[in-house]
Design a protein around this motif. Structure first.
Motif, PDB file in Angstrom:
ATOM      1  N   VAL A 272      36.134  54.708  20.125  1.00 40.70           N
ATOM      2  CA  VAL A 272      35.572  56.030  19.850  1.00 40.70           C
ATOM      3  C   VAL A 272      34.212  56.103  20.537  1.00 40.70           C
ATOM      4  O   VAL A 272      33.424  55.162  20.453  1.00 40.70           O
ATOM      5  CB  VAL A 272      35.434  56.270  18.328  1.00 40.70           C
ATOM      6  CG1 VAL A 272      34.586  55.194  17.658  1.00 40.70           C
ATOM      7  CG2 VAL A 272      34.844  57.638  18.049  1.00 40.70           C
ATOM      8  N   PRO A 273      33.912  57.196  21.268  1.00 35.37           N
ATOM      9  CA  PRO A 273      32.586  57.321  21.885  1.00 35.37           C
ATOM     10  C   PRO A 273      31.487  57.155  20.840  1.00 35.37           C
ATOM     11  O   PRO A 273      31.564  57.732  19.749  1.00 35.37           O
ATOM     12  CB  PRO A 273      32.604  58.746  22.465  1.00 35.37           C
ATOM     13  CG  PRO A 273      34.053  59.031  22.702  1.00 35.37           C
ATOM     14  CD  PRO A 273      34.792  58.330  21.590  1.00 35.37           C
ATOM     15  N   LEU A 274      30.476  56.346  21.163  1.00 37.72           N
ATOM     16  CA  LEU A 274      29.448  55.998  20.185  1.00 37.72           C
ATOM     17  C   LEU A 274      28.207  56.863  20.359  1.00 37.72           C
ATOM     18  O   LEU A 274      27.543  56.798  21.393  1.00 37.72           O
ATOM     19  CB  LEU A 274      29.070  54.518  20.326  1.00 37.72           C
ATOM     20  CG  LEU A 274      30.180  53.496  20.066  1.00 37.72           C
ATOM     21  CD1 LEU A 274      29.692  52.092  20.378  1.00 37.72           C
ATOM     22  CD2 LEU A 274      30.659  53.584  18.620  1.00 37.72           C
ATOM     23  N   ALA A 275      27.902  57.667  19.363  1.00 36.99           N
ATOM     24  CA  ALA A 275      26.666  58.437  19.379  1.00 36.99           C
ATOM     25  C   ALA A 275      25.494  57.480  19.220  1.00 36.99           C
ATOM     26  O   ALA A 275      25.545  56.538  18.429  1.00 36.99           O
ATOM     27  CB  ALA A 275      26.673  59.464  18.246  1.00 36.99           C
ATOM     28  N   VAL A 276      24.422  57.718  19.977  1.00 37.50           N
ATOM     29  CA  VAL A 276      23.269  56.819  19.977  1.00 37.50           C
ATOM     30  C   VAL A 276      22.069  57.541  19.369  1.00 37.50           C
ATOM     31  O   VAL A 276      21.712  58.641  19.791  1.00 37.50           O
ATOM     32  CB  VAL A 276      22.931  56.350  21.406  1.00 37.50           C
ATOM     33  CG1 VAL A 276      21.741  55.408  21.391  1.00 37.50           C
ATOM     34  CG2 VAL A 276      24.136  55.664  22.034  1.00 37.50           C
ATOM     35  N   SER A 277      21.445  56.913  18.378  1.00 35.89           N
ATOM     36  CA  SER A 277      20.287  57.495  17.717  1.00 35.89           C
ATOM     37  C   SER A 277      19.101  57.595  18.671  1.00 35.89           C
ATOM     38  O   SER A 277      18.923  56.760  19.565  1.00 35.89           O
ATOM     39  CB  SER A 277      19.899  56.632  16.511  1.00 35.89           C
ATOM     40  OG  SER A 277      18.608  56.942  16.049  1.00 35.89           O
ATOM     41  N   GLU A 278      18.269  58.622  18.459  1.00 35.46           N
ATOM     42  CA  GLU A 278      17.071  58.783  19.282  1.00 35.46           C
ATOM     43  C   GLU A 278      16.129  57.594  19.127  1.00 35.46           C
ATOM     44  O   GLU A 278      15.446  57.203  20.074  1.00 35.46           O
ATOM     45  CB  GLU A 278      16.348  60.077  18.898  1.00 35.46           C
ATOM     46  CG  GLU A 278      15.149  60.388  19.784  1.00 35.46           C
ATOM     47  CD  GLU A 278      14.499  61.713  19.438  1.00 35.46           C
ATOM     48  OE1 GLU A 278      13.409  61.995  19.977  1.00 35.46           O
ATOM     49  OE2 GLU A 278      15.070  62.467  18.620  1.00 35.46           O
ATOM     50  N   GLN A 279      16.090  56.997  17.926  1.00 31.86           N
ATOM     51  CA  GLN A 279      15.225  55.831  17.713  1.00 31.86           C
ATOM     52  C   GLN A 279      15.645  54.656  18.587  1.00 31.86           C
ATOM     53  O   GLN A 279      14.801  53.923  19.113  1.00 31.86           O
ATOM     54  CB  GLN A 279      15.253  55.410  16.238  1.00 31.86           C
ATOM     55  CG  GLN A 279      14.377  54.177  15.959  1.00 31.86           C
ATOM     56  CD  GLN A 279      14.389  53.772  14.506  1.00 31.86           C
ATOM     57  OE1 GLN A 279      14.556  54.597  13.617  1.00 31.86           O
ATOM     58  NE2 GLN A 279      14.220  52.481  14.245  1.00 31.86           N
ATOM     59  N   ILE A 280      16.963  54.471  18.752  1.00 30.85           N
ATOM     60  CA  ILE A 280      17.459  53.396  19.621  1.00 30.85           C
ATOM     61  C   ILE A 280      16.969  53.616  21.051  1.00 30.85           C
ATOM     62  O   ILE A 280      16.516  52.685  21.726  1.00 30.85           O
ATOM     63  CB  ILE A 280      19.003  53.357  19.594  1.00 30.85           C
ATOM     64  CG1 ILE A 280      19.508  52.805  18.256  1.00 30.85           C
ATOM     65  CG2 ILE A 280      19.533  52.509  20.746  1.00 30.85           C
ATOM     66  CD1 ILE A 280      19.425  51.312  18.114  1.00 30.85           C
TER      67      ILE A 280
END
Length: 358
Positions: free
Chosen positions: A92-100
């Motif tokens: 599943v495409p992984l959403a990346v947090s802005e903090q990361i």
């Protein structure tokens, strides 16, 4: 040989069960305690799933086998990004947090570059290992303080991301037991897997550095692999990505810091690791930034690229161990052409993405 095969199968079963328990407990803990799932992934889950790397690297240092200690960490960090995120993103495409994007990946790049610099003279002294371990403590404290300041917002976000706990796992005691039990199964399963796989490899005369970079690295990364894949399947994407980035940070700072301190002479780093594997680890950390920024997710095609790189890297290690004539050509292609070209392609994709959004 049959006994080792049995341990290999039991290890896989323990990893699957442990990952399910750990992800379930960590997700419920994030909601109940008002902590961001990302912070849980970066700390509790990441540090816990790095326990096998700590055990292997410290044990190898005490046994006077620095190649295994160094190879385990370098190989695990490369596998965590290329193999784990690659497989997870294909699911599943992984959403990346802005903090990361803004905080953790730049820190990971800096820490990876620091390790390359400290090892340039041929090894890590006990003083340098102490510095790495101190940075691990500072980073953890920083995350905890940051999480406490943002606890109200994290609680609101978690309410939207996670279902309301109901039933037996709504209890804080049950959540802690799930996390601890899951970690215990992960460590036990990884130990069985690594022991069996290392036995097979040594029977075929494979060197300790290659064993550390491949079999032991993948084996000790099995908790991260199982946890991130399970988190991706369950929709806990912050835990999936945070686990990988946090584990890589802790592997460098915590694992090598502890291993260097317990060794009376520090950790010598082989020329092979300094000339190739450390640079691959650094390039992989750099590659995360454009991948994560473009669309703020790891798309399936990007996961496939990561996975392809890992196959190429493993192929080089196998060819190198056999002193195959193709090994130097593959090494040169990866360092001077394939990786830079991909980073450039992703940078262009980022530029186009920003231009389209302007």
């Amino acid at each position: 040989m049959l006994t080792q095969l049995g341990f290999f199968v039991l290890g896989l079963v323990a990893l699957i069960a442990g990952a399910e328990a750990l992800v379930r407990g960590a997700a419920r803990m994030a909601l109940s305690w008002g902590i961001s799932p990302l912070v849980i992934g970066l700390t509790v889950v990441a540090f816990g799933t790095s326990a096998p790397e700590v055990a292997v690297s410290v044990g190898a240092a005490l046994d006077g086998n620095p190649d295994l200690a160094i190879g385990n960490v370098l190989g695990s960090n490369i596998a965590n990004v290329l193999l784990i995120l690659g497989i997870s993103a294909l699911i599943v495409p992984l959403a990346v947090s802005e903090q990361i994007i803004r905080q953790e990946v730049p820190i990971l790049i800096g820490v990876s570059a620091l390790l390359v610099g400290l090892s340039a003279d041929g090894g890590l002294s006990r003083l340098e290992a102490g510095l790495l371990l101190s940075l691990a403590v500072i980073y953890t404290v920083f995350l905890i303080v940051q999480a406490r300041r943002g606890s109200a917002k994290a609680q609101e976000e978690a309410m939207h991301e996670l279902p309301e706990p109901a039933g037996w796992d709504a209890s804080p005691v049950a959540q802690v037991l799930l996390v601890l039990g899951g970690l215990g199964l992960l460590v036990l399963g990884a130990d069985w897997l690594v022991g069996a796989a290392t036995h097979f490899a040594r029977a075929f005369g494979v060197s300790d550095l290659v064993i550390g970079l491949t079999i032991v690295a993948i084996g000790t990364s099995m908790p991260e692999i199982a946890t991130s894949i399970m988190a991706a399947v369950r929709g806990e994407r912050d835990i999936a990505v945070g686990n990988v980035v946090g584990s890589n940070l802790f592997n460098i700072l915590g694992c090598l810091g502890a291993a260097g301190l317990v060794s009376s002479t520090g950790l010598p780093v082989s020329e092979a690791a300094r000339d190739f594997d450390m640079w691959v680890m650094l390039a992989v950390a750099f590659a995360c930034l454009p991948v994560f920024i473009t669309g703020r997710e790891i798309a399936r095609w990007e996961g496939a690229v990561f996975l392809g790189y890992y196959v190429a890297y493993t192929a080089f290690l196998v060819l190198s161990a056999q002193h195959h004539a193709a090994a130097p050509m593959l090494s040169s292609a990866m360092l001077s052409f394939v990786i830079p070209l991909t980073v450039l392609t992703l940078a262009v994709s980022l530029w186009r993405h920003r231009r389209a959004g302007a």
